[in-house]
Design a protein around this motif. Structure first.
Motif, short mmCIF file in Angstrom:
data_model
loop_
_atom_site.label_atom_id
_atom_site.label_comp_id
_atom_site.label_asym_id
_atom_site.label_seq_id
_atom_site.Cartn_x
_atom_site.Cartn_y
_atom_site.Cartn_z
N ALA A 93 0.84 -1.21 0.00
CA ALA A 93 0.00 0.00 0.00
C ALA A 93 0.87 1.26 0.00
CB ALA A 93 -0.93 -0.01 1.21
N GLN A 94 1.88 1.25 0.86
CA GLN A 94 2.77 2.42 0.91
C GLN A 94 3.49 2.61 -0.42
OE1 GLN A 94 6.35 2.24 3.33
NE2 GLN A 94 6.09 4.38 3.89
N ASP A 95 3.94 1.51 -0.98
CA ASP A 95 4.66 1.56 -2.25
C ASP A 95 3.77 2.15 -3.36
OD1 ASP A 95 6.96 1.09 -3.74
OD2 ASP A 95 6.25 -0.87 -4.42
N LEU A 96 2.51 1.72 -3.40
CA LEU A 96 1.58 2.23 -4.41
C LEU A 96 1.31 3.72 -4.22
CD1 LEU A 96 -0.97 -0.75 -4.48
CD2 LEU A 96 0.59 -0.08 -6.34
N LEU A 97 1.24 4.15 -2.98
CA LEU A 97 1.01 5.58 -2.72
C LEU A 97 2.25 6.40 -3.12
CD1 LEU A 97 -0.92 5.56 0.67
CD2 LEU A 97 -1.82 5.88 -1.63
N GLN A 98 3.42 5.88 -2.76
CA GLN A 98 4.66 6.60 -3.09
C GLN A 98 4.81 6.80 -4.60
OE1 GLN A 98 7.81 4.45 -1.14
NE2 GLN A 98 7.91 5.88 0.58
N GLU A 99 4.40 5.78 -5.35
CA GLU A 99 4.45 5.88 -6.82
C GLU A 99 3.83 7.17 -7.33
OE1 GLU A 99 2.45 2.87 -9.15
OE2 GLU A 99 3.85 1.34 -8.40
N LYS A 100 2.77 7.61 -6.65
CA LYS A 100 2.06 8.82 -7.09
C LYS A 100 2.29 9.99 -6.14
CE LYS A 100 -0.40 6.48 -10.28
NZ LYS A 100 -0.29 6.69 -11.73
N GLY A 101 3.34 9.89 -5.31
CA GLY A 101 3.66 10.99 -4.41
C GLY A 101 2.63 11.20 -3.32
N LEU A 102 1.89 10.15 -2.94
CA LEU A 102 0.84 10.30 -1.93
C LEU A 102 1.34 9.80 -0.58
CD1 LEU A 102 -1.97 9.02 -4.28
CD2 LEU A 102 -1.90 11.31 -3.27
N ASP A 103 0.70 10.28 0.48
CA ASP A 103 1.19 10.08 1.84
C ASP A 103 0.56 8.84 2.50
OD1 ASP A 103 2.04 10.32 4.44
OD2 ASP A 103 1.05 12.23 4.84
N PHE A 104 1.41 7.95 2.99
CA PHE A 104 0.94 6.72 3.64
C PHE A 104 0.10 7.01 4.89
CE2 PHE A 104 1.96 2.98 6.50
CZ PHE A 104 1.16 2.07 5.84
N ASN A 105 0.35 8.15 5.52
CA ASN A 105 -0.43 8.50 6.72
C ASN A 105 -1.94 8.50 6.48
OD1 ASN A 105 1.55 8.86 8.74
ND2 ASN A 105 2.17 10.77 7.76
N LEU A 106 -2.30 8.80 5.23
CA LEU A 106 -3.72 8.77 4.84
C LEU A 106 -4.39 7.46 5.23
CD1 LEU A 106 -4.00 10.08 1.17
CD2 LEU A 106 -5.37 10.81 3.13
N LEU A 107 -3.64 6.36 5.14
CA LEU A 107 -4.24 5.04 5.34
C LEU A 107 -4.27 4.60 6.80
CD1 LEU A 107 -2.84 2.94 2.34
CD2 LEU A 107 -5.11 3.94 2.59
N LYS A 108 -3.61 5.35 7.67
CA LYS A 108 -3.49 4.85 9.05
C LYS A 108 -4.83 4.70 9.78
CE LYS A 108 1.38 5.81 9.50
NZ LYS A 108 2.45 6.64 10.07
N PRO A 109 -5.76 5.65 9.64
CA PRO A 109 -7.06 5.41 10.29
C PRO A 109 -7.74 4.14 9.76
CG PRO A 109 -6.86 7.71 9.62
CD PRO A 109 -5.68 6.98 9.01
N LEU A 110 -7.61 3.90 8.48
CA LEU A 110 -8.19 2.70 7.88
C LEU A 110 -7.54 1.43 8.43
CD1 LEU A 110 -9.97 1.43 5.62
CD2 LEU A 110 -8.01 1.69 4.09
N ILE A 111 -6.22 1.45 8.53
CA ILE A 111 -5.51 0.27 9.05
C ILE A 111 -5.88 0.05 10.52
CG2 ILE A 111 -3.23 -0.62 9.65
CD1 ILE A 111 -2.17 0.69 7.06
N ASN A 112 -5.94 1.12 11.28
CA ASN A 112 -6.31 0.97 12.69
C ASN A 112 -7.72 0.38 12.84
OD1 ASN A 112 -3.98 1.85 14.24
ND2 ASN A 112 -4.35 3.88 13.41
N GLU A 113 -8.64 0.82 12.00
CA GLU A 113 -10.01 0.31 12.07
C GLU A 113 -10.06 -1.15 11.62
OE1 GLU A 113 -12.82 1.20 13.29
OE2 GLU A 113 -14.31 -0.04 12.26
N THR A 114 -9.27 -1.50 10.60
CA THR A 114 -9.22 -2.88 10.11
C THR A 114 -8.88 -3.83 11.25
OG1 THR A 114 -8.51 -2.10 7.94
CG2 THR A 114 -8.08 -4.41 8.45
#
Lengths: 259, 259
Positions: free
Chosen positions: B183-204
């Motif tokens: 997930a982080q790798d895919l976000l980095q590809e487009k210059g996007l921030d992995f922090n965006l996914l942290k609430p989702l991961i915590n809820e998962t």
């Protein structure tokens, strides 16, 4: 332009339900809930004290905004069957662009909460990123204000970015959950309790808050512990699906450079 | 038999380090730390105020227990080169049986903390299941008491069960972490921030505490949303590894019956 104060919800699934409750809680007035399955609309409408709508043509036309939270597959048809609406049209999909809206809708937008919504599991919206996009710049401010009722993390994101984030989210959320599913299945095979793994799973995710996934990576593949890897492959021989997943992911983990 | 009050640590990796600190904190006396890499033993010894041991033959012979927390691959050789020890010999491996100990050791056991240990990341041992096993029944009580200094969750587990739990743990922890990595790798590809996914991961992961993984499963594969699945496969065309993982896991998720 006046702030969004009244909303019609189209859809009755997890996203529609959670947003309906969340909007209601912050004082956004829901003017009606439509679902292709009328009983579902009735159920959600009853829970939220809102009117269920039987036909798309009966949607109130005076709402400030219309939230289409339906399956991507049926979204085009639901939009096609909707009346001419002058209010703000929003969908909640991670993968669908603004171009899904037929041209007759002039004010179109995306309101995508980046979260996994499950029936009967409440979520705290305050930390959920909501990715927004709109055709007209003026509407973006209204959507931003609407989102800020729910969350502190509203991000203006174009369709290409949103699609990439959604794809990443599938790995981070849906696929990691499937790894938990396999783990439970393997334990059940031997009559062992999945609860055993919960401290481990909680720590796995806790690490994400302070370390990068590359730094967090542990396990036999990371250590290049081929004795253990081979034992595990042997133990999975009877299950070619899990064997294949184990093999291919372990191969990739060995390539991670955490330095 | 007297309770385990003195321990020698063999190993200086993540498991050895975390256990050394944990034992020290509850008043277990460490009589020495050996590592094949003497500098590592010295480093851990300095941090814990313990003596570093340069040669296996110099291990103190009067400790109550010896904790071998080394890589599975080197464990047999480290045991072979160890002096005749009369105290309790324990290893910390998920996959290795009691039969790894040469016959000349009469009191042998397993002390396996089911957790992911990362350098520089403290863990709270109190909820960590510690899976224990021993050759002699009498020793089991001593190991249980030793474990209860650290955790409330001590489980007597035979080698076959422990191996299965370890295999399940690889999926639940190491492989789910690798999903975060992608997930982080895919976000980095487009210059996007992995922090965006942290609430989702915590809820998962939060869902795992109240729902089964089958009930928690969401996403396009679960919904059989083939439009999205196909878009995602198209987006991954340039990365055959991720494409293959996406394809095979999605295929499996479609088969989950959550009822």
């Amino acid at each position: 332009m006046r702030a969004i104060q009244t909303v019609v919800i189209v859809g009755s699934g997890n996203v529609a339900s959670h947003l309906a409750f969340a909007f209601k809680e912050v004082g956004i007035q829901l003017l009606g809930i439509y679902s292709r399955h009328y009983e579902n609309a009735q159920e959600l409408a009853a829970k939220t004290g809102v009117k269920a709508i039987r036909n798309l043509q009966e949607i109130p036309l005076d709402a400030d905004a219309y939230l289409y939270a339906v399956n991507d597959v049926v979204l085009p048809e639901v939009l096609k069957n909707s009346p001419d609406i002058e209010g703000l049209m929003m969908h909640t999909s991670g993968t669908v662009g603004l171009d899904v809206f037929p041209d007759r809708f002039k004010r179109t937008a995306v309101f995508y909460p980046l979260q996994t919504f499950t029936k009967d599991k409440e979520v705290d919206f305050s930390a959920i990123p909501i990715l927004i996009e709109s055709k007209n710049k003026a509407d973006l401010k209204l959507i931003d204000a609407l989102g800020r009722n729910l969350s502190t993390s509203i991000r203006i994101t174009n369709s290409e970015q949103r699609k990439q984030i959604h794809l990443a989210a599938v790995f981070a959320c849906n696929f990691s959950n499937y790894m938990f599913y396999i783990a439970q299945d393997l334990l059940q095979e031997k009559g062992l309790d999945f609860n055993l793994l919960k401290p481990l799973i909680n720590e796995t995710v806790d690490k994400i808050n302070t370390l990068s996934p590359a730094e967090s990576q542990t396990g036999p593949a990371k250590r290049k512990d081929f004795a253990t890897l081979n034992k595990h492959l042997e133990m999975l021989k009877h299950n070619p699906v899990y064997l294949n997943i184990y093999h291919s992911i372990s191969e990739q983990i060995q390539k991670i450079n955490s330095k």
